[in-house]
Design a protein around this motif. Structure first.
Motif, mmCIF file in Angstrom:
data_model
loop_
_atom_site.group_PDB
_atom_site.id
_atom_site.type_symbol
_atom_site.label_atom_id
_atom_site.label_comp_id
_atom_site.label_asym_id
_atom_site.label_seq_id
_atom_site.Cartn_x
_atom_site.Cartn_y
_atom_site.Cartn_z
ATOM 1 N N LEU A 1 118.072 -41.071 10.959
ATOM 2 C CA LEU A 1 118.701 -39.844 10.614
ATOM 3 C C LEU A 1 118.061 -38.605 10.169
ATOM 4 C CD1 LEU A 1 121.857 -41.824 8.914
ATOM 5 C CD2 LEU A 1 121.590 -41.185 11.312
ATOM 6 N N PRO A 2 117.645 -37.891 11.057
ATOM 7 C CA PRO A 2 116.682 -36.513 10.535
ATOM 8 C C PRO A 2 117.473 -35.760 9.516
ATOM 9 C CG PRO A 2 117.639 -36.383 12.869
ATOM 10 C CD PRO A 2 118.012 -37.653 12.677
ATOM 11 N N PHE A 3 118.628 -35.665 9.518
ATOM 12 C CA PHE A 3 119.217 -34.747 8.450
ATOM 13 C C PHE A 3 119.098 -35.470 6.920
ATOM 14 C CE2 PHE A 3 122.936 -37.313 10.141
ATOM 15 C CZ PHE A 3 123.312 -38.170 9.013
ATOM 16 N N LEU A 4 118.668 -36.671 6.770
ATOM 17 C CA LEU A 4 118.499 -37.053 5.321
ATOM 18 C C LEU A 4 117.462 -36.310 4.733
ATOM 19 C CD1 LEU A 4 119.177 -40.895 5.754
ATOM 20 C CD2 LEU A 4 121.022 -39.129 5.159
ATOM 21 N N GLU A 5 117.572 -36.122 3.313
ATOM 22 C CA GLU A 5 116.535 -35.337 2.744
ATOM 23 C C GLU A 5 115.994 -36.369 1.444
ATOM 24 O OE1 GLU A 5 118.794 -32.370 0.770
ATOM 25 O OE2 GLU A 5 119.291 -31.253 2.732
ATOM 26 N N GLU A 6 115.543 -36.037 0.461
ATOM 27 C CA GLU A 6 114.851 -36.713 -0.637
ATOM 28 C C GLU A 6 115.793 -37.913 -1.096
ATOM 29 O OE1 GLU A 6 116.357 -33.478 -3.367
ATOM 30 O OE2 GLU A 6 115.696 -33.783 -1.206
ATOM 31 N N ALA A 7 115.286 -38.886 -1.466
ATOM 32 C CA ALA A 7 115.828 -40.127 -2.277
ATOM 33 C C ALA A 7 116.688 -39.611 -3.468
ATOM 34 C CB ALA A 7 115.024 -41.351 -2.195
ATOM 35 N N VAL A 8 117.803 -40.438 -3.697
ATOM 36 C CA VAL A 8 118.445 -40.140 -5.288
ATOM 37 C C VAL A 8 117.594 -40.658 -6.113
ATOM 38 C CG1 VAL A 8 120.275 -40.586 -6.603
ATOM 39 C CG2 VAL A 8 120.675 -40.169 -4.244
ATOM 40 N N PRO A 9 117.159 -39.910 -7.362
ATOM 41 C CA PRO A 9 116.052 -40.455 -7.998
ATOM 42 C C PRO A 9 116.267 -41.682 -8.803
ATOM 43 C CG PRO A 9 116.564 -38.141 -8.566
ATOM 44 C CD PRO A 9 117.706 -38.703 -7.723
ATOM 45 N N TRP A 10 117.683 -42.033 -9.252
ATOM 46 C CA TRP A 10 117.930 -43.190 -9.943
ATOM 47 C C TRP A 10 118.592 -44.562 -8.936
ATOM 48 C CZ3 TRP A 10 120.131 -38.387 -10.853
ATOM 49 C CH2 TRP A 10 121.118 -38.128 -10.243
ATOM 50 N N ALA A 11 118.536 -44.216 -7.586
ATOM 51 C CA ALA A 11 118.795 -45.078 -6.811
ATOM 52 C C ALA A 11 118.226 -44.964 -5.457
ATOM 53 C CB ALA A 11 120.422 -45.000 -6.549
ATOM 54 N N SER A 12 117.081 -45.951 -5.504
ATOM 55 C CA SER A 12 116.331 -45.737 -3.794
ATOM 56 C C SER A 12 116.908 -45.975 -2.690
ATOM 57 C CB SER A 12 114.832 -46.722 -4.184
ATOM 58 O OG SER A 12 115.442 -47.931 -4.132
ATOM 59 N N GLU A 13 118.151 -46.538 -2.836
ATOM 60 C CA GLU A 13 118.764 -46.572 -1.515
ATOM 61 C C GLU A 13 119.426 -45.263 -1.027
ATOM 62 O OE1 GLU A 13 120.000 -50.204 -4.083
ATOM 63 O OE2 GLU A 13 119.578 -48.266 -4.577
ATOM 64 N N GLY A 14 119.937 -44.496 -1.932
ATOM 65 C CA GLY A 14 120.646 -43.163 -1.867
ATOM 66 C C GLY A 14 119.606 -42.064 -1.226
ATOM 67 N N PHE A 15 120.291 -41.181 -0.390
ATOM 68 C CA PHE A 15 119.629 -39.785 0.127
ATOM 69 C C PHE A 15 120.733 -39.045 -0.262
ATOM 70 C CE2 PHE A 15 117.535 -43.323 2.327
ATOM 71 C CZ PHE A 15 116.219 -43.102 2.016
ATOM 72 N N TYR A 16 120.024 -37.353 -0.227
ATOM 73 C CA TYR A 16 120.738 -36.259 -0.246
ATOM 74 C C TYR A 16 120.928 -35.912 1.115
ATOM 75 C CZ TYR A 16 120.158 -36.198 -5.318
ATOM 76 O OH TYR A 16 120.406 -36.616 -6.706
ATOM 77 N N PHE A 17 121.748 -35.109 1.536
ATOM 78 C CA PHE A 17 121.980 -34.494 2.838
ATOM 79 C C PHE A 17 122.731 -33.188 2.696
ATOM 80 C CE2 PHE A 17 125.348 -37.405 2.870
ATOM 81 C CZ PHE A 17 126.567 -36.599 3.487
ATOM 82 N N GLN A 18 122.427 -32.225 3.586
ATOM 83 C CA GLN A 18 123.316 -30.995 3.544
ATOM 84 C C GLN A 18 124.041 -30.747 5.047
ATOM 85 O OE1 GLN A 18 121.303 -27.581 2.098
ATOM 86 N NE2 GLN A 18 120.758 -28.618 0.178
ATOM 87 N N GLU A 19 123.270 -31.315 5.891
ATOM 88 C CA GLU A 19 123.874 -31.040 7.355
ATOM 89 C C GLU A 19 124.238 -32.411 8.011
ATOM 90 O OE1 GLU A 19 120.868 -28.893 9.564
ATOM 91 O OE2 GLU A 19 120.859 -27.129 8.242
ATOM 92 N N GLY A 20 125.142 -32.320 9.072
ATOM 93 C CA GLY A 20 125.422 -33.423 9.837
ATOM 94 C C GLY A 20 126.826 -33.966 9.324
ATOM 95 N N VAL A 21 127.321 -34.864 10.103
ATOM 96 C CA VAL A 21 128.776 -35.397 9.548
ATOM 97 C C VAL A 21 128.692 -37.034 9.566
ATOM 98 C CG1 VAL A 21 131.273 -35.444 10.110
ATOM 99 C CG2 VAL A 21 129.950 -33.452 10.709
ATOM 100 N N PRO A 22 128.010 -37.627 8.662
ATOM 101 C CA PRO A 22 127.811 -38.855 8.530
ATOM 102 C C PRO A 22 128.867 -39.714 8.881
ATOM 103 C CG PRO A 22 126.479 -37.926 6.724
ATOM 104 C CD PRO A 22 127.659 -36.896 7.328
ATOM 105 N N SER A 23 129.974 -39.248 8.894
ATOM 106 C CA SER A 23 131.172 -40.143 8.921
ATOM 107 C C SER A 23 131.625 -40.210 10.487
ATOM 108 C CB SER A 23 132.517 -39.835 8.107
ATOM 109 O OG SER A 23 133.043 -38.554 8.464
ATOM 110 N N LYS A 24 130.872 -39.458 11.095
ATOM 111 C CA LYS A 24 131.070 -39.413 12.655
ATOM 112 C C LYS A 24 129.866 -39.553 13.112
ATOM 113 C CE LYS A 24 135.559 -37.559 12.849
ATOM 114 N NZ LYS A 24 136.566 -38.441 13.408
ATOM 115 N N HIS A 25 129.299 -40.739 13.100
ATOM 116 C CA HIS A 25 128.141 -41.555 13.478
ATOM 117 C C HIS A 25 128.417 -42.964 13.727
ATOM 118 C CE1 HIS A 25 123.871 -42.443 14.345
ATOM 119 N NE2 HIS A 25 123.593 -41.262 14.531
ATOM 120 N N PRO A 26 127.913 -43.597 15.022
ATOM 121 C CA PRO A 26 128.296 -44.798 15.228
ATOM 122 C C PRO A 26 127.459 -45.695 13.956
ATOM 123 C CG PRO A 26 127.632 -43.944 17.256
ATOM 124 C CD PRO A 26 127.413 -42.819 16.138
ATOM 125 N N TYR A 27 126.360 -45.154 13.249
ATOM 126 C CA TYR A 27 125.737 -45.983 12.366
ATOM 127 C C TYR A 27 126.850 -46.080 11.272
ATOM 128 C CZ TYR A 27 121.191 -45.801 14.312
ATOM 129 O OH TYR A 27 120.153 -45.757 15.345
#
Length: 455
Positions: free
Chosen positions: A50-76
């Motif tokens: 997912l190229p629109f993912l940015e840096e990881a959330v500092p307190w949760a390594s599983e998390g990522f910030y994003f600004q673009e894209g519509v993640p709820s409209k993706h087959p993943y």
């Protein structure tokens, strides 16, 4: 946005020189984030896809910030590879020290973001109880847990008091993400301000203490309890911690793990997330452990008392669904199933189902048997690994038929990666299961869950 004067005065007294920075944060761009479902994919793999993912959330390594894209409209998203979750809300699931095999309770779990996090961290071991007092809200947890491929769970809709009566000293880890005045979410959802004006911290504090009282009763000796809120109110945060330590001397405060972005609270050992310091909303965290010495009120033996929910003999899946289960590879066919009114379930092996509890889901819902024919459930599809079911079709990442399938359309599998025989077919996207179809040569009759469809 108009904030209550009483609230502003209290925040100014609380923050001092940082007060103006806090007010300025209301003008910041809204922060969006998602959390990787490590039950299915690792964070670095998801980020590479997912190229629109940015840096990881500092307190949760599983998390990522994003600004673009519509993640709820993706087959993943429909394959359960990630959960859309506010960054600070990932902190409770990250801070509770779960180990494989734990009995875990999310006591106020709806809609299921933190429950899916806890379930992923169990990695298919132990058992997760995901509870909410509201049955309608708990139904949302059923869907989210099933999409996440978490089958070793019970979803219940009970009061904390009722659960405590049935599960004394039972759980290794408990999360109480308590209902609160929501001050930490004012920036994200201004509608919460109206509830604050009508109720406020004084309304929620006694509710939180009732919930915590039940949680302590359900915690086994040596077990750990994480208390969290999304409010800044000391009345609901540090004051409740002090009350808990005073009224339950067997409970001891443990320091919140040090992670970037989590500041120490006004009580040493507690943690706070401030929206003017990090990319996230407000949150409070406190971690406790129940002493093992001198435990008399709630013995471990008491956790297994009571009448079992069912007395029937279980039978292998291959016997309960002879037209379907034998096709599965590995040990699936020999696992014992429990049947109720034609519905088949794998119950978590280390957790007894109690008769007096209102369950919305009991373990992994496998499907239904009617007139000797088995219909697999959507939940089963999301738990399976691709090589565990031979009849499958895998649409590539560039194939628009995956989206058409998710919308409920009949599609063909001609030209795609297809294996096995006609009949029940597992539909995958880029190697990850989405759901079922009935295959006849190259035609896939759509059996995707109507309530999950791409809208």
């Amino acid at each position: 946005m108009e904030l209550p004067n009483d609230y502003l005065r209290r925040m100014e007294a609380m923050l001092g020189a940082e007060y103006s920075d806090y007010l300025a944060s209301f003008s910041d761009q809204r922060v969006t984030s998602l959390r990787t479902n490590t039950r299915k994919i690792q964070p670095e793999d998801l980020k590479s896809r997912l190229p629109f993912l940015e840096e990881a959330v500092p307190w949760a390594s599983e998390g990522f910030y994003f600004q673009e894209g519509v993640p709820s409209k993706h087959p993943y998203y429909f394959a359960g590879l990630y959960y859309l979750q506010e960054a600070s809300a990932m902190s409770p699931g990250a801070m509770l020290p779960i180990v494989p095999g734990d009995r875990v309770l999310d006591l106020c779990g709806a809609p299921g973001g933190k429950a899916t996090h806890l379930g992923a961290r169990l990695a298919g071991t132990g058992v997760l109880f995901a509870n909410d007092i509201s049955a309608s809200r708990a139904q949302a947890m059923v869907k989210n847990l099933e999409l996440s491929g978490i089958g070793n769970c019970y979803v219940t809709a009970e009061t904390p008091e009722k659960l405590a009566e049935n599960f004394p000293s039972y759980f290794d880890k408990i999360l109480v993400d308590a209902p609160c005045s929501g001050e930490g979410m004012f920036r994200r959802d201004p509608a919460i301000i109206k509830d604050w004006i009508e109720r406020g911290p004084a309304y929620y504090q006694p509710i939180q203490r009732e919930i915590l009282t039940s949680a302590v009763k359900m915690l086994r000796p040596g077990g750990m309890l994480l208390y969290s809120t999304c409010t800044f109110s000391k009345e609901e945060d540090e004051d409740n911690v002090s009350w808990l330590l005073h009224d339950f001397p067997e409970i001891k405060l443990q320091p919140i793990p040090q992670r970037p972005g989590i500041s120490e609270g006004f009580l040493p050992g507690t943690g706070r997330i401030w929206p003017h310091r990090v990319r996230g909303e407000g949150h409070f965290l406190a971690l406790f452990q129940k002493e093992t010495a001198g435990e008399a009120r709630f013995s471990k033996e008491a956790a297994v008392h009571g009448q079992p929910f069912y007395q029937k003999k279980s039978r292998p899946f291959s016997v309960a669904a002879p037209d379907f289960a034998p096709i599965l590879s590995g040990e699936w066919g020999e696992r014992p199933v429990w049947e109720e009114k034609g519905n088949l379930y794998f119950l978590p092996p280390e957790a007894e189902k109690k008769a007096r509890i209102r369950y919305l889901r009991t373990g992994l819902f496998l499907g239904t048997c009617k007139d000797g024919r088995f219909t697999p459930s959507p939940a089963l599809a999301l738990v399976l690994k691709p090589d565990e079911y031979p009849n499958r079709v895998d649409f590539s990442a560039s194939d628009e038929r995956a989206i058409r399938y998710l919308k409920g359309e009949t599609v063909t599998c001609e030209g795609s990666s297809c294996a096995g025989a006609d009949g029940w077919t597992l539909v995958l996207f880029d190697g990850f299961p989405l759901g079922w179809a009935k295959r006849n040569k190259t035609t896939l009759k759509n059996k995707y869950n109507p309530g999950w469809r791409w809208q």
